[in-house]
Design an enzyme around this catalytic site. Structure first.
Site, PDB file in Angstrom:
ATOM      1  N   LYS A  30       0.837  -1.174   0.000  1.00  0.00           N
ATOM      2  CA  LYS A  30       0.000   0.000   0.000  1.00  0.00           C
ATOM      3  C   LYS A  30       0.890   1.248   0.000  1.00  0.00           C
ATOM      4  O   LYS A  30       2.032   1.132   0.441  1.00  0.00           O
ATOM      5  CB  LYS A  30      -0.944  -0.013   1.194  1.00  0.00           C
ATOM      6  CG  LYS A  30      -0.231   0.208   2.551  1.00  0.00           C
ATOM      7  CD  LYS A  30      -1.201   0.216   3.678  1.00  0.00           C
ATOM      8  CE  LYS A  30      -1.667   1.596   4.012  1.00  0.00           C
ATOM      9  NZ  LYS A  30      -0.683   2.405   4.753  1.00  0.00           N
ATOM     10  N   HIS A  60      -0.672  -5.075   6.263  1.00  0.00           N
ATOM     11  CA  HIS A  60       0.048  -5.797   7.316  1.00  0.00           C
ATOM     12  C   HIS A  60      -0.801  -6.009   8.570  1.00  0.00           C
ATOM     13  O   HIS A  60      -0.503  -6.866   9.379  1.00  0.00           O
ATOM     14  CB  HIS A  60       1.398  -5.149   7.634  1.00  0.00           C
ATOM     15  CG  HIS A  60       1.325  -3.914   8.477  1.00  0.00           C
ATOM     16  ND1 HIS A  60       0.988  -2.692   7.971  1.00  0.00           N
ATOM     17  CD2 HIS A  60       1.540  -3.719   9.800  1.00  0.00           C
ATOM     18  CE1 HIS A  60       1.009  -1.800   8.957  1.00  0.00           C
ATOM     19  NE2 HIS A  60       1.340  -2.404  10.085  1.00  0.00           N
ATOM     20  N   LYS A  84      -1.341  -9.470  11.788  1.00  0.00           N
ATOM     21  CA  LYS A  84      -1.142  -9.348  13.246  1.00  0.00           C
ATOM     22  C   LYS A  84      -1.786 -10.519  13.964  1.00  0.00           C
ATOM     23  O   LYS A  84      -2.885 -10.952  13.619  1.00  0.00           O
ATOM     24  CB  LYS A  84      -1.715  -8.019  13.748  1.00  0.00           C
ATOM     25  CG  LYS A  84      -0.911  -6.824  13.249  1.00  0.00           C
ATOM     26  CD  LYS A  84      -1.278  -5.557  13.958  1.00  0.00           C
ATOM     27  CE  LYS A  84      -0.593  -4.356  13.304  1.00  0.00           C
ATOM     28  NZ  LYS A  84       0.629  -3.952  13.949  1.00  0.00           N
ATOM     29  N   GLU A 110      -1.749   6.082  17.329  1.00  0.00           N
ATOM     30  CA  GLU A 110      -0.281   6.070  17.311  1.00  0.00           C
ATOM     31  C   GLU A 110       0.248   7.231  18.127  1.00  0.00           C
ATOM     32  O   GLU A 110      -0.339   8.320  18.127  1.00  0.00           O
ATOM     33  CB  GLU A 110       0.215   6.213  15.880  1.00  0.00           C
ATOM     34  CG  GLU A 110      -0.176   5.052  14.997  1.00  0.00           C
ATOM     35  CD  GLU A 110       0.478   5.183  13.633  1.00  0.00           C
ATOM     36  OE1 GLU A 110       1.648   4.801  13.515  1.00  0.00           O
ATOM     37  OE2 GLU A 110      -0.176   5.681  12.714  1.00  0.00           O
ATOM     38  N   ASP A 126      -4.328   6.584   4.448  1.00  0.00           N
ATOM     39  CA  ASP A 126      -3.201   5.832   5.014  1.00  0.00           C
ATOM     40  C   ASP A 126      -3.685   4.700   5.928  1.00  0.00           C
ATOM     41  O   ASP A 126      -3.077   3.633   5.982  1.00  0.00           O
ATOM     42  CB  ASP A 126      -2.314   6.801   5.815  1.00  0.00           C
ATOM     43  CG  ASP A 126      -0.992   6.182   6.253  1.00  0.00           C
ATOM     44  OD1 ASP A 126      -0.398   5.439   5.438  1.00  0.00           O
ATOM     45  OD2 ASP A 126      -0.553   6.425   7.387  1.00  0.00           O
ATOM     46  N   HIS A 158      -6.432  -0.485   6.703  1.00  0.00           N
ATOM     47  CA  HIS A 158      -6.364  -1.208   7.981  1.00  0.00           C
ATOM     48  C   HIS A 158      -7.693  -1.197   8.749  1.00  0.00           C
ATOM     49  O   HIS A 158      -8.158  -2.241   9.198  1.00  0.00           O
ATOM     50  CB  HIS A 158      -5.285  -0.617   8.888  1.00  0.00           C
ATOM     51  CG  HIS A 158      -3.923  -0.547   8.257  1.00  0.00           C
ATOM     52  ND1 HIS A 158      -3.452  -1.496   7.387  1.00  0.00           N
ATOM     53  CD2 HIS A 158      -2.922   0.363   8.380  1.00  0.00           C
ATOM     54  CE1 HIS A 158      -2.219  -1.177   7.012  1.00  0.00           C
ATOM     55  NE2 HIS A 158      -1.887  -0.052   7.584  1.00  0.00           N
ATOM     56  N   LYS A 208      -2.370  10.175  14.476  1.00  0.00           N
ATOM     57  CA  LYS A 208      -0.958  10.247  14.867  1.00  0.00           C
ATOM     58  C   LYS A 208      -0.824  11.225  16.026  1.00  0.00           C
ATOM     59  O   LYS A 208      -1.666  12.093  16.212  1.00  0.00           O
ATOM     60  CB  LYS A 208      -0.112  10.705  13.686  1.00  0.00           C
ATOM     61  CG  LYS A 208      -0.174   9.703  12.525  1.00  0.00           C
ATOM     62  CD  LYS A 208       1.139   9.598  11.806  1.00  0.00           C
ATOM     63  CE  LYS A 208       1.082   8.579  10.680  1.00  0.00           C
ATOM     64  NZ  LYS A 208       1.571   7.254  11.067  1.00  0.00           N
TER      65      LYS A 208
HETATM   66  C1  BG6 Z   1       1.172   1.942   7.943  1.00  0.00           C
HETATM   67  C2  BG6 Z   1       0.959   3.419   7.802  1.00  0.00           C
HETATM   68  O1  BG6 Z   1       0.405   1.241   7.005  1.00  0.00           O
HETATM   69  O2  BG6 Z   1       0.815   1.528   9.249  1.00  0.00           O
HETATM   70  C3  BG6 Z   1       1.744   4.178   8.860  1.00  0.00           C
HETATM   71  O3  BG6 Z   1       1.358   3.843   6.511  1.00  0.00           O
HETATM   72  C4  BG6 Z   1       1.431   3.653  10.226  1.00  0.00           C
HETATM   73  O4  BG6 Z   1       1.461   5.574   8.786  1.00  0.00           O
HETATM   74  C5  BG6 Z   1       1.562   2.126  10.280  1.00  0.00           C
HETATM   75  O5  BG6 Z   1       2.328   4.252  11.139  1.00  0.00           O
HETATM   76  C6  BG6 Z   1       1.072   1.581  11.606  1.00  0.00           C
HETATM   77  O6  BG6 Z   1       1.380   0.230  11.700  1.00  0.00           O
HETATM   78  P1  BG6 Z   1       1.619  -0.485  13.114  1.00  0.00           P
HETATM   79  O7  BG6 Z   1       1.774  -1.914  12.759  1.00  0.00           O
HETATM   80  O8  BG6 Z   1       2.822   0.135  13.705  1.00  0.00           O
HETATM   81  O9  BG6 Z   1       0.380  -0.203  13.915  1.00  0.00           O
END
Ligand code: BG6
Length: 494
Positions: free
Chosen positions: A152, A182, A186, A220, A239, A244, A344
């Site tokens: 992505k 991703h 998890k 985050e 994003d 997600h 964020k």
């Molecule tokens: C990514 C985003 O797909 O996922 C990022 O582009 C984000 O901006 C990240 O920080 C978060 O992933 P995780 O696994 O750290 O929660």
């Protein structure tokens, strides 16, 4: 040009990592491949072929990996095993080529084992290179029976993602294409399948009759880090929400699949995405909150506001926070609000799904504490995976004094094995040809289609996002969104 046509032998694969010196390769992919190598799950016959435009040679690349990847690997829990690290480096063959020039790809044919192994092309590059790379691979006769992994962001909106999918789909069939999200790798997401479909306890309650609302939070603590330029063109909706969060939502809300086959699972997720209630202009105004962080605190120290981050335009209206109310129009979920939130520079790093059940219809036990953290299931994805069931219990002693208590399933107490990182699981799935945890084209496009009206609305009326101080839980409007429905975010509960 003769193309590969033999069946690949088990174990023998060529993992071509295009974008081999990029951030993703350095932070995620190479560490995940190392971890799989060290754990003995990578298959002995596999080669790793990083590809980049840099003028490095093999020794120079190995030096780059030692300098940039090894320290990152060393930081993760079990560190680096020196023997395993050396044998991992022995799997690597670096190739310098310009991914934007189709003719350059022919050189890959000369890499030992390439034509006889299962080829995997991991496109860890910007999406603008996806099509030229696929065309280059096709021109080099390398695509037959190969697998291609697309990172992505896959496009910027529905039209651009369709254009990429059309062009890649002209070269690879859908079952050769692995669109990575991703979050699907998890552990806790996997566990949601086990929890929902391996127990009879929850499924009868998992519906509008018993569920009052569901919250999905991916918060985050970090800001945009070194990705200001990319992020400013992207924003939190593209994003995080389009991929997600909507993927998590679809897994929470899906019907039980008849098997865990890739298409059985993906068909059910798609049904949820297609049943999302479309947002009209007035819904967007009312039910979607966008925010942007201002200066505040991050990791205990003062941090700048988003507009002062490197690579970000000073008058940016890009959102770093989104909260929204979503509804699913089907029999199971009609009328149940799903509150999604991501941002964020929030007060903490946490990803969790909270299922709030309805209060009992009649209390024979006298006055019930109003909320008191009861009737709730919380599935925490990170930082510590756990499933917690909040129920009401009686305080010992005379009378019927009720308090919220919980049953806690903390996975690290039950399973002493190391968790597998999301990327490791997903890379092993690609190598083994398992598609269930990858996003199918129709799912991805259904998600883009649903977010499109929000993007269009924001484009038409670029009002500034609501400010929030770094280190808080986002703008006040996100709390008001839930207060209107008589509820609050989990951390706001007293
Ligand atoms: C990514 C985003 O797909 O996922 C990022 O582009 C984000 O901006 C990240 O920080 C978060 O992933 P995780 O696994 O750290 O929660």
């Amino acid at each position: 040009m003769a193309t590969f046509s033999r069946s690949p032998t088990a174990n023998a694969f060529s993992f071509v990592l295009i974008g081999g010196t990029g951030d993703l390769a350095m932070r995620k992919i190479l560490p995940a491949l190392y971890a799989a190598h060290r754990d003995g799950t990578l298959g002995e016959g596999g080669r790793i072929i990083p590809v980049a435009q840099t003028a490095l040679d093999q020794d120079g690349y190995i030096q780059w990996v030692n300098e940039h990847v090894k320290p990152l690997v060393a930081m993760v829990a079990s560190g680096v095993d020196d023997d395993a690290w050396l044998s991992f480096l022995g799997r690597i063959t670096y190739v310098a080529l310009d991914a934007s020039r189709a003719d350059d790809f022919a050189v890959l044919r000369d890499v030992p084992g390439m034509l006889r192994s299962q080829r995997i092309f991991y496109l860890a590059t910007g999406p603008s290179l996806f099509v030229p790379i696929c065309e280059g691979l096709a021109a080099a006769g390398l695509t037959e029976h190969a697998r291609v992994v697309l990172e992505k962001p896959l496009g910027h909106d529905l039209a651009s993602s369709q254009a990429i999918n059309d062009a890649v789909g002209a070269i690879f069939t859908e079952d050769q294409i692995y669109r990575i999200d991703h979050y699907l790798g998890k552990e806790a997401v996997q566990n949601m399948f086990a929890l929902r479909f391996g127990n009879v306890l929850f499924e009868p309650l998992w519906r509008r009759e018993w569920v009052e609302s569901i919250q999905i939070t991916v918060a985050e603590e970090l800001g945009v880090e070194r990705r200001g330029d990319f992020y400013d063109k992207t924003g939190a909706l593209r994003d995080m929400v389009q991929n997600h969060l909507l993927q998590l939502l679809s897994i929470v809300a899906m019907e039980p699949p008849h098997s865990m086959d890739a298409d059985a699972v993906r068909d059910e997720k798609l049904r949820v995405l297609r049943a999302l209630k479309p947002l009209r202009e007035e819904d967007i105004r009312q039910n979607v909150v966008r925010g942007q962080y201002r200066a505040g605190v991050g990791g205990g120290a003062p941090v700048p506001g988003y507009a002062e981050e490197p690579g970000v335009s000073h008058d940016s209206v890009t959102e770093t926070f989104v909260a929204l109310k979503v509804e699913i129009e089907n029999w199971r979920w009609s009328g149940v609000p799903f509150f999604l939130r991501t941002g964020k520079r929030l007060a903490g790093r946490v990803a969790e799904i909270v299922v709030n059940f309805r209060p009992v219809p009649h209390s024979a036990l006298g006055a019930m504490p109003l909320r008191a953290g009861s009737n709730r299931l919380t599935i925490r994805l990170q930082p510590n995976e756990s499933v917690r069931l909040n129920v009401l219990g009686k305080v010992p002693g005379m009378g019927m004094d009720l308090r919220g208590v919980y049953l806690d399933l903390a996975f690290d107490r039950f399973f002493l094995r190391d968790r597998m990182e999301a990327y490791q699981r997903l890379l092993l799935d690609v190598i083994a040809g398992r598609l269930a945890l990858f996003v199918r084209r129709d799912e991805q496009e259904a998600a883009w289609k649903w977010v499109a009206p929000i993007l269009e609305d924001w484009n038409r009326s670029p009002t500034a996002p609501k400010p929030y101080a770094a280190g808080t839980w986002g703008p006040a409007a996100a709390s008001a969104l839930l207060a209107r429905e008589g509820t609050c975010w989990l951390e706001e509960e007293s």
